[in-house]
Design an enzyme around this catalytic site. Sequence first.
Site, PDB file in Angstrom:
ATOM      1  CD  GLU A  89       9.801  13.780  11.572  1.00  0.00           C
ATOM      2  OE1 GLU A  89      10.766  13.393  10.738  1.00  0.00           O
ATOM      3  OE2 GLU A  89       8.710  13.389  11.863  1.00  0.00           O
ATOM      4  CE  LYS A 108      -2.385   3.456   2.394  1.00  0.00           C
ATOM      5  NZ  LYS A 108      -1.940   4.730   1.671  1.00  0.00           N
ATOM      6  N   GLY A 116       6.270   5.951   8.254  1.00  0.00           N
ATOM      7  CA  GLY A 116       5.592   7.128   8.263  1.00  0.00           C
ATOM      8  C   GLY A 116       5.606   7.928   9.537  1.00  0.00           C
ATOM      9  CB  SER A 117       3.348  10.362  10.916  1.00  0.00           C
ATOM     10  OG  SER A 117       2.009   9.710  11.005  1.00  0.00           O
ATOM     11  CB  CYS A 159      12.350   9.954   8.349  1.00  0.00           C
ATOM     12  SG  CYS A 159      13.626   8.621   7.650  1.00  0.00           S
ATOM     13  CD  GLN A 170      -1.952  11.467  15.135  1.00  0.00           C
ATOM     14  OE1 GLN A 170      -1.595  12.333  14.563  1.00  0.00           O
ATOM     15  NE2 GLN A 170      -3.315  11.380  15.655  1.00  0.00           N
ATOM     16  CB  VAL A 171       0.103   6.917  11.058  1.00  0.00           C
ATOM     17  CG1 VAL A 171      -0.372   5.552  10.292  1.00  0.00           C
ATOM     18  CG2 VAL A 171      -0.769   8.062  10.683  1.00  0.00           C
ATOM     19  N   GLY A 172       2.073   5.219  13.097  1.00  0.00           N
ATOM     20  CA  GLY A 172       2.842   4.029  13.491  1.00  0.00           C
ATOM     21  C   GLY A 172       2.312   3.453  14.652  1.00  0.00           C
ATOM     22  CD  GLU A 215      12.871   2.117  11.386  1.00  0.00           C
ATOM     23  OE1 GLU A 215      13.257   3.461  11.711  1.00  0.00           O
ATOM     24  OE2 GLU A 215      13.407   1.144  11.906  1.00  0.00           O
ATOM     25  CD  GLN A 240       4.781  17.859   4.951  1.00  0.00           C
ATOM     26  OE1 GLN A 240       4.010  17.223   5.386  1.00  0.00           O
ATOM     27  NE2 GLN A 240       6.042  18.274   5.763  1.00  0.00           N
TER      28      GLN A 240
END
Length: 482
Positions: free
Chosen positions: A385, A178, A231-232, A287, A234-236, A253, A334
């Site tokens: 970040e 995805k 990714g971010s 990152c 929060q999502v991770g 990561e 962004q």
Amino acid sequence: MSIVTQQTYSNYINGTWESSAGDTKASINPARPDEVVGYYTLSSADTLNKAVEAGMAAKDAWRKMAEPARGNILFKAADFLEGRLEEIAETMTREMGKTFPEAKGETMRGVQLLRYYAGEGMRKNGDVIPSTDQEALMFTTRTPLGVVGVITPWNFPVAIPIWKIAPALVYGNAVVFKPAQEAVITAAKVMECLAEAGFPEGVINFVTGTGSVIGQGLAEHPHVHGITFTGSEQVGRGIGQTALSRGAKYQLEMGGKNPVIVTEDADLDLAVNATISGGLKSTGQKCTATSRVIVQSTVYDSFKEKLLEKVKDIKVGDGMKEDSWMGPCASESQFQTVSSYIEKGKEEGAELLCGGETVPEEKGYYITPAVFDRVSPDMTIAREEIFGPVLALMKVETVEEAIELANDTEYGLSASIFTTSIQHFLSFLDDIEAGLVRINAESAGVELQAPFGGMKNSSSHSREQGEAAKEFFTSIKTVFVK
């Protein structure tokens, strides 16, 4: 050269490119928001289920295929990707904004990753271990997880997917991939190269759509045995918690707030060039990008003067133009995020020395590289970040104070120091809390054969790339033969 396409990409499931079913969405060129790069499908949970079930049906035969044979297919994929290098690089530049030379370099990195992991098919996958029983043989072997979900970000739409997909495949897993919506057309062209290489039906599947439907669906799916995500934070964290709750293996990561330390004995020209390269290339959307620049007071003013002189000369523009050194932010959202951090820095009392402005003659999501002075450790721009072209200068008296300040963050991805002192280098190496440590080199970047990953809130404490990838994508079997 112009290879702009407005093709609609759907999903690749069980060896077939499907016709678009359901709603589609345009992928926009951030350099020219009125230009559509292509369209992609907003897939449903039912489509995801179909892809996972295709992986389930294919995984056993793929696992039993000889590892060198699996590697040979990756070699073919590398050849196809290299043959389309300029086309895919141009698509990347038009879709997410990084300059064309950077995009070509990243695409070639993808080729090299495929060839590296293709070679894994000929390397060992276990060890003989001495047994206390002299009549026994004891050894280890490795077995794949099964079906692996690969969820990737938009900032490296070729390299990051491949450094996850290639080891997953060569070690015998089936994959459901995805990609990020902001770079889905680039990812689809990479998927075309993989499809052309000749993987058996169902071994590699590609599903486009939203994170809330496809990403979360992968994390929740009972037949997905492992999730690898970049990714971010929060999502991770949400993906990790979901995977943990059902006993699936996961690899995360996430963010970074990466420091560069410049000591009084450093080569200042080298430090300035590396700070600019590490912090501002790819519009700071890495990152591992340099975010905090921690400089000893005795050379602070000299370093700042040299830095500003070079930053002010940076040419911001369309990444397809030869004279553009830095492209736009990857998307409107962004752009808004970076702009809000710049305003927050000014509100909290940091001094904006240069940049942080739009480019009136350009229609895209451009921000000139910003350099802040008088940044204190408690300011938002020193702690969160930003993922944009923003450098925060911070003054310290001693190297010990610099290392302490560098560690004053919830993240621990990468860090670098510029020094000619062996003692400073050794202190930094021993005390810095980061997974990637670089000496007299920019904070961004790692060689593909080396392990990559962070400490603290930057990762789930696993590692990607190199031989370390084997640790995630396989499980060890210990065998005792009497």
